[in-house]
Enzyme design. Structure first.
Site, PDB file in Angstrom:
ATOM      1  N   GLU A 108      -1.937  -2.405  -8.208  1.00 25.08           N
ATOM      2  CA  GLU A 108      -3.160  -2.632  -7.435  1.00 25.08           C
ATOM      3  C   GLU A 108      -3.554  -1.330  -6.755  1.00 25.08           C
ATOM      4  OE1 GLU A 108      -3.599  -2.752  -3.774  1.00 25.08           O
ATOM      5  OE2 GLU A 108      -1.639  -1.798  -3.626  1.00 25.08           O
ATOM      6  N   HIS A 115      -4.928  -5.249  -1.676  1.00 24.68           N
ATOM      7  CA  HIS A 115      -5.876  -5.059  -0.576  1.00 24.68           C
ATOM      8  C   HIS A 115      -6.973  -6.117  -0.645  1.00 24.68           C
ATOM      9  CE1 HIS A 115      -3.848  -1.169  -0.769  1.00 24.68           C
ATOM     10  NE2 HIS A 115      -4.255  -0.951   0.462  1.00 24.68           N
ATOM     11  N   SER A 169       0.840  -1.198   0.000  1.00 28.80           N
ATOM     12  CA  SER A 169       0.000   0.000   0.000  1.00 28.80           C
ATOM     13  C   SER A 169       0.876   1.249   0.000  1.00 28.80           C
ATOM     14  CB  SER A 169      -0.963  -0.033   1.197  1.00 28.80           C
ATOM     15  OG  SER A 169      -1.961   0.943   1.068  1.00 28.80           O
TER      16      SER A 169
END
Length: 299
Positions: free
Chosen positions: A204, A269, A112
């Site tokens: 992502e 995620h 992330s």
């Protein structure tokens, strides 16, 4: 350059270079990590009250110091982000990268917002790293835990990762790079920008509407970031809107690059996410839905 693998008795430093860490998830995860036979050292920002602003785990200086001290500690073999959130880019200029180079290679793991640290470790230290699930997350399930553990201690067992299906068929080889789309787009114009040239890119994101994904992909395309890319691996797009619209956008924006591309590869995620090394040679077979790492992520 690849860092050394972990062994029983090594020390893992948990750090919080971005957002505040949920105490309940942390306390649940620490015994799991200790069950690997390692010492877990918890940084001061990990258990501190939220900083100012409240979406940070501490001041920029405090978070940079926590990360730097963990890396410079000769007893620490792995620096593992407890969670993501936001804030890594704010502290990058406060890190003494020359001192970190002098300290030698260590494992960096996280995902992330930690994408910004992966880019920095690549650019400033010339070091591969691990795009991995993080302990203080509801997504740190049994599969994620075991895949990360194997990558850290026995990386030969994770040389092939399977998942997804072809959006654009074909095979490609290159150096693995990428991570979270938002952070890659936000890094344009910074010292850590890098590029996808000669690379297989992992992408992502989470909670970004389709038009925002469009904007970020367009920014990367217009900046030339994708020039020379060899292949693309698409992970999860959780809470990013209608999956059919997301798929159509990814194909419309990235398909003209003409390189093999696989979708729904299962990282990011999402529950049961694998750990994927960044900065190492990898081969993509979009038709089979496989990523094969040419050598173990860690020495």
């Amino acid at each position: 350059m690849r860092p050394p693998r972990l062994r029983a008795g090594d020390t893992v430093a948990l750090v919080a270079p971005a957002g505040p860490v949920p105490a309940d998830l942390l306390e649940k995860a620490v015994p799991v990590l200790r069950g690997w036979g390692v010492e877990v050292r918890i940084g001061p920002c990990v258990r501190s009250s939220p900083g100012s602003p409240a979406y940070l785990s501490g001041s920029d200086a405090a978070r940079a110091a926590e990360f730097t001290e963990a890396w410079l500690d000769p007893g620490v073999r792995c620096v593992l982000a407890a969670r993501g959130g936001y804030g890594v880019q704010r502290m990058l200029d406060l890190v003494d990268w020359a001192a970190l180079r002098e300290a030698g290679p260590k494992v960096l793991a996280g995902s992330s917002d930690i994408t910004a640290l992966h880019r920095a470790v690549d650019v400033h230290l010339g070091l591969s790293s691990l795009f991995s699930p993080m302990p203080a997350s509801v997504l740190f399930d049994d599969f994620a835990v075991e895949h990360l553990r194997r990558t850290l201690f026995d990386p030969e067992r994770n040389l092939v990762v399977r998942g997804g299906s072809a959006l654009v068929p074909g095979r490609a080889s290159g150096r693995s790079t990428g991570g979270n789309l938002s952070l890659l787009a936000a890094g344009i114009g910074t010292p850590e920008q890098g590029s996808a040239r000669d690379a297989v890119v992992l992408l992502e994101d989470v909670t970004e509407s389709v038009y925002r994904l469009d904007r970020m992909l367009t920014q990367l395309l217009r900046s030339g970031w994708f020039d020379g890319v060899r292949g693309i691996v698409l992970g999860s797009w959780a809470a990013c809107g209608d999956p059919a619209e997301v798929r159509a956008l990814l194909l419309e924006r990235l398909g003209p690059l003409g390189v093999p591309m696989v979708e729904e590869f299962g990282f990011g995620h999402v529950a049961s996410s694998p750990t994927l090394p960044l900065g190492v040679p990898v081969s993509l077979d979009a038709d089979l839905g496989t990523l094969t790492f040419d050598s173990p992520a860690l020495t």
